[in-house]
Enzyme design. Structure first.
Site, short mmCIF file in Angstrom:
data_model
loop_
_atom_site.label_atom_id
_atom_site.label_comp_id
_atom_site.label_asym_id
_atom_site.label_seq_id
_atom_site.Cartn_x
_atom_site.Cartn_y
_atom_site.Cartn_z
N ASP A 38 0.85 -1.19 0.00
CA ASP A 38 0.00 0.00 0.00
C ASP A 38 0.90 1.25 0.00
O ASP A 38 1.82 1.36 0.82
CB ASP A 38 -0.86 -0.06 1.28
CG ASP A 38 -2.02 0.91 1.26
OD1 ASP A 38 -2.37 1.41 0.17
OD2 ASP A 38 -2.59 1.16 2.35
N HIS A 39 0.64 2.18 -0.90
CA HIS A 39 1.35 3.46 -0.95
C HIS A 39 2.88 3.36 -0.95
O HIS A 39 3.55 3.93 -0.08
CB HIS A 39 0.91 4.39 0.20
CG HIS A 39 -0.49 4.90 0.04
ND1 HIS A 39 -0.84 5.86 -0.87
CD2 HIS A 39 -1.64 4.52 0.66
CE1 HIS A 39 -2.14 6.08 -0.81
NE2 HIS A 39 -2.65 5.27 0.10
N ASP A 61 2.73 5.12 -5.41
CA ASP A 61 2.00 6.36 -5.22
C ASP A 61 2.90 7.52 -5.61
O ASP A 61 3.55 8.14 -4.76
CB ASP A 61 1.52 6.49 -3.77
CG ASP A 61 0.77 7.81 -3.54
OD1 ASP A 61 0.65 8.59 -4.51
OD2 ASP A 61 0.32 8.05 -2.42
N GLU A 100 -1.59 6.09 -8.69
CA GLU A 100 -2.55 7.07 -8.13
C GLU A 100 -2.44 8.38 -8.89
O GLU A 100 -1.34 8.87 -9.14
CB GLU A 100 -2.29 7.30 -6.64
CG GLU A 100 -3.19 8.40 -6.06
CD GLU A 100 -3.10 8.54 -4.54
OE1 GLU A 100 -2.94 7.51 -3.86
OE2 GLU A 100 -3.20 9.68 -4.05
N GLY A 137 -7.56 7.74 7.48
CA GLY A 137 -7.78 7.97 8.91
C GLY A 137 -9.26 7.97 9.28
O GLY A 137 -10.13 7.71 8.44
N HIS A 183 -9.57 4.62 -2.11
CA HIS A 183 -8.79 4.67 -0.86
C HIS A 183 -9.61 5.37 0.20
O HIS A 183 -10.61 6.02 -0.11
CB HIS A 183 -7.48 5.43 -1.08
CG HIS A 183 -6.42 4.59 -1.71
ND1 HIS A 183 -5.24 4.30 -1.09
CD2 HIS A 183 -6.38 3.96 -2.91
CE1 HIS A 183 -4.50 3.54 -1.88
NE2 HIS A 183 -5.17 3.32 -3.00
N SER A 225 -11.62 4.36 2.38
CA SER A 225 -13.03 4.00 2.20
C SER A 225 -13.61 3.20 3.35
O SER A 225 -14.50 2.39 3.15
CB SER A 225 -13.21 3.28 0.87
OG SER A 225 -13.05 4.21 -0.17
N SER A 226 -13.10 3.44 4.53
CA SER A 226 -13.79 2.91 5.70
C SER A 226 -15.10 3.66 5.87
O SER A 226 -15.20 4.84 5.51
CB SER A 226 -12.93 3.07 6.96
OG SER A 226 -11.98 2.03 7.05
N ASP A 242 -9.16 0.19 6.33
CA ASP A 242 -8.24 0.02 7.45
C ASP A 242 -8.88 0.52 8.75
O ASP A 242 -8.99 -0.21 9.74
CB ASP A 242 -6.93 0.77 7.16
CG ASP A 242 -5.84 0.46 8.19
OD1 ASP A 242 -6.06 -0.35 9.09
OD2 ASP A 242 -4.74 1.05 8.08
ZN LIG Z 1 -4.56 4.89 0.68
#
Ligand SMILES: [Zn+2]
Length: 336
Positions: A83-84, A105, A142, A190, A223, A225-226, A268
């Protein structure tokens, strides 16, 4: 089953019209939670590690846990994704270790903070695509810059400062030949994504739809996307936590995205919330307990339930058995 190429899972998801959750991990319990959820819902799945996770776990530990997952859950097609990745070198080190998919990224400079130029992004991503595809490893790029900061990575802000330009997205995909494309549509990393339930002024689903219309064959990635559900926030606050009220990306908006080309959805924060709530509950209700298993097991169970719910909501549930896994070696031939 060996670890499989992410491109294969996303191609299958496009055929089946569903999305695949990509869940972040740092440790054994999180990997176990995801694998149990995948088994119980018969889901193919992507497990991803950020640079922060790789450094926390000394990534070799994570890699061998992933091999154990593949061995213990042979019926589940499983991808290990970076990731990233902040630079060509970081992506290369992940490929060398055995990741079957990497994100370059290049929307940020290698410091992981400063927004980069389009030219830099194309050059760095193209370089990663060349070395990854030679080994059959998938690449996610990205374009546009996401909001927020996670694990020290991110430009900050609300996510609306650098919303992806659909025309630039087309040029980016043509020049880099990425397999999957993360786009900025107002989401942030976050827990604090939105200050109220998001509407079209802050969550640009219209931009996503425009990008899909211009790039119907590119797998889009959401991304940040919680969904940050209130019940998970409430458990934390009920047992001594101090989260401020916050809103994430509603599941129905993700489902609209899936109907418009979104094939990978990064989650996450929801799992972090579930784990923390479960641990707080045990420690508050049973202050005499001190065996880490007494709280890690409920934490693992709580994360499993969140993952399983998302797997059903994204539509990947029921699809693990339909995929005949191809190794990266076989995919390397496809790219040539
Ligand atoms: Zn991300």
């Amino acid at each position: 089953m060996p670890l499989v190429s992410m491109r294969q899972l996303l191609d299958e998801a496009a055929k089946g019209g569903y999305g695949v959750g990509a869940f972040n991990v740092n440790n054994m319990e999180q990997i176990q939670a995801i694998m149990e959820a995948a088994r119980e819902s018969n889901s193919p799945v992507i497990i991803q590690a950020s640079r922060g996770a790789r450094s926390y776990s000394q990534d070799k530990f994570l890699y061998h846990l992933m091999l154990a997952a593949a061995e213990l859950y042979p019926e589940i097609p499983l991808v290990m994704h970076l990731d990233h990745g902040n630079s060509v070198e970081t992506c290369k080190s992940a490929i060398d270790l055995g990741f079957t998919s990497v994100m370059m990224d290049g929307s940020l400079m290698p410091d992981g903070k400063t927004p980069s130029s389009f030219e830099y992004n194309v050059k760095a991503t193209r370089e990663v695509v060349e070395l990854a595809h030679a080994k059959g490893v998938t690449v996610e790029g990205e374009i546009g810059v996401l909001g927020g900061i996670e694990d020290g990575h991110g430009a900050g802000g609300t996510g609306l400062e650098h919303v992806t330009d659909p025309e630039q997205a087309v040029e980016f995909v043509e020049k880099t030949r990425v397999d999957a494309l993360a786009i900025a549509i107002g989401t942030s990393h976050g827990a604090y994504k939105f200050t109220k339930k998001p509407d079209g002024s802050v969550l640009k689903m219209d931009v996503l739809i425009k990008i899909h219309q211009r790039l119907p064959k590119t797998h889009l990635v959401m991304h940040g996307s919680s969904s940050v559900p209130k019940d998970l926030q409430d458990v934390i606050n009920q047992y001594g936590g101090k989260l401020k009220p916050t809103w994430g990306v509603p599941v129905e908006e993700i489902q609209l995205g899936i109907r418009n080309g979104v094939r990978k959805i990064n989650v996450d924060t929801d799992n972090r919330l579930a784990i923390t709530g479960a641990i707080r509950k045990v420690l508050a209700e049973s202050p005499d307990k001190f065996d880490p298993r007494d709280y890690m097991k409920p934490a693992r169970d709580a994360m499993r339930e969140v993952c399983k719910a998302r797997m059903k909501q994204f539509g990947q549930a029921g699809n693990a058995g339909k995929i005949k896994p191809a190794t990266c070696k076989e995919f390397a031939k496809m790219y040539t």
